[in-house]
Write a protein that holds these residues in place. Structure first.
Motif: not given
Length: 229
Positions: A73-86
């Motif tokens: 939801t933050k402009v600065e971090t929205r394009n950083v890829p997140v790989i969810m581990l679950s």
């Protein structure tokens, strides 16, 4: 002449898993930041923007899902890829993870080799020059593996810093980079360099790009920084 190492943040509360991931990521040539909970992960992102985030779903206090939601939801971090581990393997959980903004979802227990391949896939999207890809912008071609640059098919002579600057610009044409952001990406956070040094090297890069003619592709944005195109 190597490009600044890609930075991967691992947010995982289980020490053994965190260390295994960090060891394998370092073996792939990445610089690793480690956090054992969501709050620490969010703080680290503020201190140093990673290129990819590996995020465990089941974290104490602030869950991985909530961390992902805040990042996206933050402009600065929205394009950083997140790989969810679950460990949650139900389709509904996978869908929830992806809907929250995760770029990839990996079910535990996972294959480390597959996970490393998924990191590379995300890096190919956000920092292609670090994994040896050829970048092209108009009549400029940059080969990050052989460290050669061509304009209008003619070779250009660039110093190591100018090469890294051009690679940074060519990864995200149109993006305006501040001098501080360029210092972090091109020189690295641990090296103290005056921001005016950026202007000097931008001048050298412009000169090198002009040796075979053509218009200046770099744009100075007053009060903000520089952009390609």
């Amino acid at each position: 002449m190597s490009l600044e190492q890609p930075v991967v943040l691992v947010v995982e509360d289980e020490l053994a898993q965190r260390e295994v991931l960090a060891y394998n990521l370092q073996a792939e040539g990445y610089r690793v930041l480690k956090a054992e909970n969501g709050e620490e992960g969010l703080l680290l992102v503020e201190e140093e923007m990673p290129d990819v985030i590996m995020l465990d779903w089941m974290l104490p206090n602030v869950s991985g899902i909530e961390v992902c939601r805040r990042l996206k939801t933050k402009v600065e971090t929205r394009n950083v890829p997140v790989i969810m581990l679950s460990a949650r393997s139900e389709e509904i959980d996978r869908v929830r993870g992806l809907e929250t903004g995760a770029d990839d979802y990996v079910i535990k227990p996972y294959s480390v080799a597959e996970l490393m391949a998924r990191v590379k896939t995300q890096l190919r999207r956000v920092r292609p020059s670090t994994i040896g890809q050829i970048l092209e912008y108009e009549d400029i071609t940059l080969d990050s593996e052989t460290h050669k640059v061509f304009r209008d098919k003619q070779p250009l002579k660039l110093g190591p810093t100018e090469f890294r600057l051009l690679a940074t610009f060519m990864e995200k044409p149109g993006r305006v980079w501040s001098r501080e952001q360029l210092l972090d990406r091109v020189w690295g956070r641990d090296i103290y360099v005056d921001t005016r040094t950026v202007d000097v090297h931008i001048g050298r890069l412009r000169k090198a790009l002009a040796t075979v003619g053509g218009t200046d592709p770099l744009r100075t944005v007053r009060g903000a920084g520089y952009a390609l195109g």
